[in-house]
Design a protein around this motif. Structure first.
Motif, PDB file in Angstrom:
ATOM      1  N   ALA A 176      37.831  44.280  35.370  1.00 36.60           N
ATOM      2  CA  ALA A 176      37.304  43.286  36.301  1.00 36.60           C
ATOM      3  C   ALA A 176      38.396  42.310  36.736  1.00 36.60           C
ATOM      4  O   ALA A 176      38.563  42.036  37.926  1.00 36.60           O
ATOM      5  CB  ALA A 176      36.142  42.525  35.658  1.00 36.60           C
ATOM      6  N   THR A 177      39.153  41.769  35.779  1.00 39.82           N
ATOM      7  CA  THR A 177      40.192  40.791  36.126  1.00 39.82           C
ATOM      8  C   THR A 177      41.329  41.450  36.887  1.00 39.82           C
ATOM      9  O   THR A 177      41.851  40.883  37.855  1.00 39.82           O
ATOM     10  CB  THR A 177      40.730  40.092  34.875  1.00 39.82           C
ATOM     11  OG1 THR A 177      41.233  41.060  33.949  1.00 39.82           O
ATOM     12  CG2 THR A 177      39.639  39.272  34.203  1.00 39.82           C
ATOM     13  N   MET A 178      41.715  42.648  36.474  1.00 37.80           N
ATOM     14  CA  MET A 178      42.778  43.383  37.155  1.00 37.80           C
ATOM     15  C   MET A 178      42.402  43.627  38.623  1.00 37.80           C
ATOM     16  O   MET A 178      43.210  43.426  39.529  1.00 37.80           O
ATOM     17  CB  MET A 178      43.014  44.716  36.446  1.00 37.80           C
ATOM     18  CG  MET A 178      44.017  45.648  37.103  1.00 37.80           C
ATOM     19  SD  MET A 178      44.074  47.249  36.262  1.00 37.80           S
ATOM     20  CE  MET A 178      42.524  47.970  36.808  1.00 37.80           C
ATOM     21  N   SER A 179      41.163  44.021  38.842  1.00 36.89           N
ATOM     22  CA  SER A 179      40.704  44.323  40.201  1.00 36.89           C
ATOM     23  C   SER A 179      40.578  43.052  41.038  1.00 36.89           C
ATOM     24  O   SER A 179      40.890  43.050  42.230  1.00 36.89           O
ATOM     25  CB  SER A 179      39.358  45.053  40.147  1.00 36.89           C
ATOM     26  OG  SER A 179      39.455  46.259  39.403  1.00 36.89           O
ATOM     27  N   ALA A 180      40.116  41.962  40.407  1.00 34.30           N
ATOM     28  CA  ALA A 180      39.979  40.698  41.130  1.00 34.30           C
ATOM     29  C   ALA A 180      41.336  40.183  41.597  1.00 34.30           C
ATOM     30  O   ALA A 180      41.465  39.662  42.709  1.00 34.30           O
ATOM     31  CB  ALA A 180      39.288  39.659  40.243  1.00 34.30           C
ATOM     32  N   ILE A 181      42.353  40.358  40.777  1.00 40.34           N
ATOM     33  CA  ILE A 181      43.700  39.914  41.151  1.00 40.34           C
ATOM     34  C   ILE A 181      44.247  40.772  42.290  1.00 40.34           C
ATOM     35  O   ILE A 181      44.845  40.254  43.243  1.00 40.34           O
ATOM     36  CB  ILE A 181      44.627  39.944  39.916  1.00 40.34           C
ATOM     37  CG1 ILE A 181      44.271  38.789  38.988  1.00 40.34           C
ATOM     38  CG2 ILE A 181      46.099  39.869  40.326  1.00 40.34           C
ATOM     39  CD1 ILE A 181      44.951  38.848  37.652  1.00 40.34           C
ATOM     40  N   ARG A 182      44.022  42.069  42.226  1.00 34.14           N
ATOM     41  CA  ARG A 182      44.457  42.936  43.324  1.00 34.14           C
ATOM     42  C   ARG A 182      43.763  42.526  44.623  1.00 34.14           C
ATOM     43  O   ARG A 182      44.387  42.466  45.691  1.00 34.14           O
ATOM     44  CB  ARG A 182      44.144  44.401  43.010  1.00 34.14           C
ATOM     45  CG  ARG A 182      44.602  45.350  44.131  1.00 34.14           C
ATOM     46  CD  ARG A 182      44.186  46.779  43.834  1.00 34.14           C
ATOM     47  NE  ARG A 182      44.758  47.232  42.573  1.00 34.14           N
ATOM     48  CZ  ARG A 182      44.297  48.271  41.865  1.00 34.14           C
ATOM     49  NH1 ARG A 182      43.256  48.950  42.298  1.00 34.14           N
ATOM     50  NH2 ARG A 182      44.863  48.620  40.741  1.00 34.14           N
ATOM     51  N   LEU A 183      42.468  42.242  44.525  1.00 35.18           N
ATOM     52  CA  LEU A 183      41.718  41.834  45.705  1.00 35.18           C
ATOM     53  C   LEU A 183      42.249  40.509  46.262  1.00 35.18           C
ATOM     54  O   LEU A 183      42.401  40.352  47.479  1.00 35.18           O
ATOM     55  CB  LEU A 183      40.230  41.709  45.349  1.00 35.18           C
ATOM     56  CG  LEU A 183      39.284  41.231  46.448  1.00 35.18           C
ATOM     57  CD1 LEU A 183      39.369  42.106  47.691  1.00 35.18           C
ATOM     58  CD2 LEU A 183      37.850  41.186  45.919  1.00 35.18           C
TER      59      LEU A 183
END
Length: 427
Positions: free
Chosen positions: A120-127
């Motif tokens: 979740a955090t990894m994807s939020a940062i990419r977004l």
């Protein structure tokens, strides 16, 4: 207590699993003993391979706010499992759970399910990077957001320097895009933003830090971050993997009155099963593939077992008076532990926010990781072992929060306080 069987199982596990565990803190390395191997759990209790029972304040690291094996959650899982455990295709369960989360968090207009908090955090940062067109992020020392490369970073040598990797295998080129500030230091964050004008994509933090014990934000800290992010076009990413649906039905953001642009959630929305999610404003979330160009995917995302467990869990959390009961139980335990600690010669500091708490072996208050790091971890280890021998299962690290569940009874709490009195005396 006898832990012979657990020690034997740990020795066997080390032959096949690195360090004998599938997540490092489970090894009990920082508390000076072998881990107990759990066979089953019910309500507030867990049971180990030697037949010992423990009052559990780990609660699978937070998500078991209903207690273990709640009948309605188990019923939902079993009913869904009988119809298939994974499809890799859409189900209406995903939409149902997404709607429940969006209703609980007004700033989550759309949400994407994943399989872990790290994801979740990894994807939020990419977004955040894709949406803003910027590369750098700011995180806080002592806030843990999973083991993605850009997050395994510690502070550099000065307030506005780049971070450096905290683990072999993390390239310095990845870490250089991460700036690390001290939690609760708004001025330092402002300096970093000014020194990296129009380069910061997102600021990510735990609204109540549970990975350096239990550290609340100072008055004005979250509000200041919110204002700064709005002014500078930075996305505020609030990591509620631990606090979401725990500190209130709308999480820490409801309790503290500050809303993020992106929100990360964890296992509690799946009843403790492997699940995570990230969500936020529609205009940001719509940049994700397949509607937008920012790629994110997962075969097990929205797994039907996790979705059905989550729906059952959130339904129960909505019942009137639920969080008041958690608060009452937690306050009762806090008072008892404070009274017990006051009788020891060792310096202690107990901090609590809602159903999260931590006893530090040092003078308080603890406001950031530098404060937490001054704790007497050796004495904590002795305290942990004494409590374990008395049937109380605490987090096996000075730097992890404890958690209350609705299943903890007054008898459980009194037993815990009595055990703490004896454990403090033995130190």
């Amino acid at each position: 207590m006898n832990h012979t069987k657990s020690s034997q199982l740990f020795a066997e596990a080390k032959k096949y699993i690195p360090g004998g565990v599938n997540s490092p803190v489970r090894a009990f390395k920082s508390v000076g003993c072998d881990p107990v191997f759990i066979t089953h759990a019910s309500g507030s209790q867990v049971y180990d391979s030697d037949g010992n029972s423990y009052i559990d304040y780990v609660q699978s690291w937070g998500p078991m706010i209903l207690g273990h094996a709640h009948p309605k959650v188990i019923e939902a899982i079993c009913k869904t499992a009988a119809e298939g455990t994974s499809f890799g295709a859409p189900t209406h369960l995903e939409t149902q759970l997404a709607q429940m989360v969006c209703e609980a968090y007004p700033n989550i207009e759309k949400i994407r399910m994943v399989s872990s908090g790290t994801e979740a955090t990894m994807s939020a940062i990419r977004l955040a990077r894709g949406y803003t067109g910027r590369d750098k992020i700011i995180k806080f020392d002592g806030c843990y957001h999973g083991h993605a490369d850009s997050l395994l970073v510690k502070a550099g040598s000065g307030a506005a320097t780049f971070g450096v990797p905290t683990s072999p295998g993390v390239p310095a080129d990845f870490a250089k895009h991460t700036l690390t500030a001290n939690y609760n230091d708004l001025d330092e964050v402002k300096q970093m933003v000014a020194a990296n004008k129009d380069q910061i994509a997102g600021i990510i933090l735990e609204p109540v830090a549970g990975n350096m014990g239990c550290v609340a934000p100072r008055a004005g800290f979250l509000e200041g971050l919110r204002e700064l992010c709005t002014q500078e076009g930075i996305l505020l990413i609030i990591d509620e993997v631990m606090t979401g649906f725990r500190l209130a039905y709308g999480g820490a953001q409801e309790r503290l009155g500050v809303r993020g642009d992106l929100v990360c959630l964890g296992k509690i929305i799946g009843g403790g099963m492997p699940v995570g999610a990230f969500g936020g404003k529609q205009e940001v979330m719509d940049q994700l593939s397949p509607g937008g160009g920012i790629y994110q995917a997962g075969t097990l995302s929205g797994n039907p077992l996790a979705m059905s467990a989550g729906i059952a869990t959130l339904t129960l959390l909505k019942e009137e008076g639920f969080y008041e009961q958690i608060e009452e139980k937690s306050a009762y335990l806090e008072k008892g532990l404070r009274d017990a600690a006051s009788r020891t010669a060792h310096k202690t500091c107990l901090q609590r926010v809602g159903g999260m708490f931590c006893t530090y072996f040092q003078e308080g208050p603890v406001s950031n990781f530098a404060d937490a790091a001054r704790s007497d971890v050796e004495t904590f280890g002795r305290f942990f072992r004494a409590m374990l021998d008395k049937g109380i299962y605490l987090a096996p690290s000075q730097f992890e929060a404890g958690f209350m569940s609705i299943a903890h009874t007054r008898e459980n709490l009194d037993r815990t306080i009595e055990a703490a009195q004896e454990a403090f005396s033995s130190l």
